[in-house]
Design a protein around this motif. Structure first.
Motif, PDB file in Angstrom:
ATOM      1  N   ALA A  33       0.824  -1.213   0.000  1.00 48.74           N
ATOM      2  CA  ALA A  33       0.000   0.000   0.000  1.00 48.74           C
ATOM      3  C   ALA A  33       0.857   1.261   0.000  1.00 48.74           C
ATOM      4  N   ASN A  34       2.045   1.191   0.606  1.00 54.46           N
ATOM      5  CA  ASN A  34       2.890   2.373   0.767  1.00 54.46           C
ATOM      6  C   ASN A  34       4.360   2.071   0.486  1.00 54.46           C
ATOM      7  N   PRO A  35       4.700   1.744  -0.743  1.00 51.34           N
ATOM      8  CA  PRO A  35       6.092   1.376  -1.031  1.00 51.34           C
ATOM      9  C   PRO A  35       7.087   2.509  -0.780  1.00 51.34           C
ATOM     10  N   GLY A  36       6.666   3.741  -0.887  1.00 50.38           N
ATOM     11  CA  GLY A  36       7.560   4.869  -0.638  1.00 50.38           C
ATOM     12  C   GLY A  36       7.800   5.160   0.835  1.00 50.38           C
ATOM     13  N   TYR A  37       7.044   4.525   1.697  1.00 52.09           N
ATOM     14  CA  TYR A  37       7.176   4.757   3.140  1.00 52.09           C
ATOM     15  C   TYR A  37       8.180   3.797   3.787  1.00 52.09           C
ATOM     16  N   ASN A  38       8.238   2.570   3.290  1.00 51.38           N
ATOM     17  CA  ASN A  38       8.933   1.498   3.992  1.00 51.38           C
ATOM     18  C   ASN A  38      10.371   1.803   4.384  1.00 51.38           C
ATOM     19  N   SER A  39      11.149   2.385   3.512  1.00 50.44           N
ATOM     20  CA  SER A  39      12.564   2.620   3.820  1.00 50.44           C
ATOM     21  C   SER A  39      12.773   3.823   4.740  1.00 50.44           C
ATOM     22  N   LYS A  40      11.713   4.600   5.006  1.00 46.24           N
ATOM     23  CA  LYS A  40      11.849   5.815   5.818  1.00 46.24           C
ATOM     24  C   LYS A  40      11.017   5.797   7.098  1.00 46.24           C
ATOM     25  N   ILE A  41      10.198   4.783   7.301  1.00 47.17           N
ATOM     26  CA  ILE A  41       9.248   4.801   8.417  1.00 47.17           C
ATOM     27  C   ILE A  41       9.953   4.856   9.772  1.00 47.17           C
ATOM     28  N   HIS A  42      11.164   4.311   9.855  1.00 46.58           N
ATOM     29  CA  HIS A  42      11.895   4.347  11.130  1.00 46.58           C
ATOM     30  C   HIS A  42      12.304   5.771  11.522  1.00 46.58           C
ATOM     31  N   LEU A  43      12.279   6.711  10.589  1.00 45.99           N
ATOM     32  CA  LEU A  43      12.652   8.104  10.861  1.00 45.99           C
ATOM     33  C   LEU A  43      11.508   8.916  11.472  1.00 45.99           C
ATOM     34  N   VAL A  44      10.286   8.393  11.424  1.00 44.85           N
ATOM     35  CA  VAL A  44       9.105   9.148  11.856  1.00 44.85           C
ATOM     36  C   VAL A  44       9.057   9.277  13.371  1.00 44.85           C
ATOM     37  N   LYS A  45       8.931  10.526  13.838  1.00 43.61           N
ATOM     38  CA  LYS A  45       8.804  10.804  15.269  1.00 43.61           C
ATOM     39  C   LYS A  45       7.513  11.545  15.600  1.00 43.61           C
ATOM     40  N   LYS A  46       6.808  11.999  14.552  1.00 40.85           N
ATOM     41  CA  LYS A  46       5.530  12.677  14.752  1.00 40.85           C
ATOM     42  C   LYS A  46       4.731  12.608  13.472  1.00 40.85           C
ATOM     43  N   TRP A  47       3.419  12.501  13.630  1.00 43.46           N
ATOM     44  CA  TRP A  47       2.486  12.513  12.505  1.00 43.46           C
ATOM     45  C   TRP A  47       1.593  13.732  12.604  1.00 43.46           C
ATOM     46  N   LEU A  48       1.323  14.359  11.478  1.00 48.68           N
ATOM     47  CA  LEU A  48       0.283  15.370  11.360  1.00 48.68           C
ATOM     48  C   LEU A  48      -0.800  14.740  10.495  1.00 48.68           C
ATOM     49  N   ILE A  49      -2.027  14.711  11.011  1.00 56.05           N
ATOM     50  CA  ILE A  49      -3.100  14.009  10.317  1.00 56.05           C
ATOM     51  C   ILE A  49      -4.290  14.936  10.120  1.00 56.05           C
ATOM     52  N   GLU A  50      -4.819  14.922   8.907  1.00 55.44           N
ATOM     53  CA  GLU A  50      -6.047  15.642   8.592  1.00 55.44           C
ATOM     54  C   GLU A  50      -7.188  14.618   8.571  1.00 55.44           C
ATOM     55  N   PHE A  51      -8.301  14.964   9.210  1.00 54.66           N
ATOM     56  CA  PHE A  51      -9.470  14.095   9.269  1.00 54.66           C
ATOM     57  C   PHE A  51     -10.628  14.747   8.525  1.00 54.66           C
ATOM     58  N   ILE A  52     -11.375  13.928   7.799  1.00 48.22           N
ATOM     59  CA  ILE A  52     -12.598  14.421   7.160  1.00 48.22           C
ATOM     60  C   ILE A  52     -13.789  13.641   7.728  1.00 48.22           C
ATOM     61  N   GLU A  53     -14.955  14.239   7.598  1.00 51.06           N
ATOM     62  CA  GLU A  53     -16.155  13.573   8.098  1.00 51.06           C
ATOM     63  C   GLU A  53     -16.741  12.698   7.001  1.00 51.06           C
ATOM     64  N   GLU A  54     -16.919  11.421   7.341  1.00 55.24           N
ATOM     65  CA  GLU A  54     -17.546  10.448   6.447  1.00 55.24           C
ATOM     66  C   GLU A  54     -18.563   9.665   7.260  1.00 55.24           C
ATOM     67  N   ASP A  55     -19.787   9.692   6.836  1.00 56.99           N
ATOM     68  CA  ASP A  55     -20.851   8.960   7.528  1.00 56.99           C
ATOM     69  C   ASP A  55     -20.912   9.310   9.014  1.00 56.99           C
ATOM     70  N   GLY A  56     -20.717  10.583   9.329  1.00 56.35           N
ATOM     71  CA  GLY A  56     -20.815  11.043  10.708  1.00 56.35           C
ATOM     72  C   GLY A  56     -19.597  10.774  11.570  1.00 56.35           C
ATOM     73  N   GLU A  57     -18.526  10.239  10.991  1.00 54.95           N
ATOM     74  CA  GLU A  57     -17.299   9.961  11.753  1.00 54.95           C
ATOM     75  C   GLU A  57     -16.125  10.661  11.102  1.00 54.95           C
ATOM     76  N   LEU A  58     -15.166  11.058  11.924  1.00 50.71           N
ATOM     77  CA  LEU A  58     -13.949  11.687  11.422  1.00 50.71           C
ATOM     78  C   LEU A  58     -12.911  10.605  11.145  1.00 50.71           C
ATOM     79  N   THR A  59     -12.506  10.490   9.877  1.00 48.39           N
ATOM     80  CA  THR A  59     -11.534   9.478   9.473  1.00 48.39           C
ATOM     81  C   THR A  59     -10.305  10.153   8.859  1.00 48.39           C
ATOM     82  N   PRO A  60      -9.127   9.526   8.964  1.00 45.01           N
ATOM     83  CA  PRO A  60      -7.917  10.099   8.372  1.00 45.01           C
ATOM     84  C   PRO A  60      -8.073  10.315   6.869  1.00 45.01           C
ATOM     85  N   TRP A  61      -7.553  11.437   6.387  1.00 42.94           N
ATOM     86  CA  TRP A  61      -7.649  11.775   4.971  1.00 42.94           C
ATOM     87  C   TRP A  61      -6.278  12.048   4.358  1.00 42.94           C
ATOM     88  N   ARG A  62      -5.485  12.888   5.022  1.00 40.02           N
ATOM     89  CA  ARG A  62      -4.112  13.144   4.578  1.00 40.02           C
ATOM     90  C   ARG A  62      -3.203  13.031   5.798  1.00 40.02           C
TER      91      ARG A  62
END
Length: 118
Positions: A33-62
């Motif tokens: 699903a995310n081939p561009g992430y695999n070699s860099k995922i160990h570098l991640v120390k924080k995520w910024l996530i945008e959520f959108i409303e779908e069917d009355g729930e907030l789900t990750p979008w970006r």
């Protein structure tokens, strides 16, 4: 839309164990699903996530992954990567973290220069 900064899922090892390597070898024919992430995922120390409303729930979008210095490591979704958090069934209430404003998220999105899906 809501925006969140979180440090969950930031403890990835730099190298895969032999067991994980074996499983990846056996399942090589299944697209990732995310081939561009695999070699860099160990570098991640924080995520910024945008959520959108779908069917009355907030789900990750970006999402934007940041390193220890606050520099973008990767972001998605894009033409190559589906997105780490988009590939879960988690909702906004499942996350812990600090709310951020849209401007902060968009600033990092522009810095990284994601080629958006059309």
């Amino acid at each position: 839309m809501k925006y969140l900064s979180t440090s969950i899922a930031t403890d990835w090892p730099k190298k895969y164990s032999w067991q994980v390597k074996l499983i990846k070898t056996i399942l090589f024919f299944i697209p990732e699903a995310n081939p561009g992430y695999n070699s860099k995922i160990h570098l991640v120390k924080k995520w910024l996530i945008e959520f959108i409303e779908e069917d009355g729930e907030l789900t990750p979008w970006r999402e934007i992954a940041l390193d220890t210095e606050g520099n973008p490591v990767f972001a998605g979704p894009d033409k190559r990567n589906y997105g780490f958090w988009l590939d879960t069934n988690m909702k906004y209430e499942d996350f812990n973290g600090e709310p951020i404003d849209k401007e902060e998220f968009e600033k990092y999105w522009r810095i990284f220069g994601v080629e958006a899906l059309e």
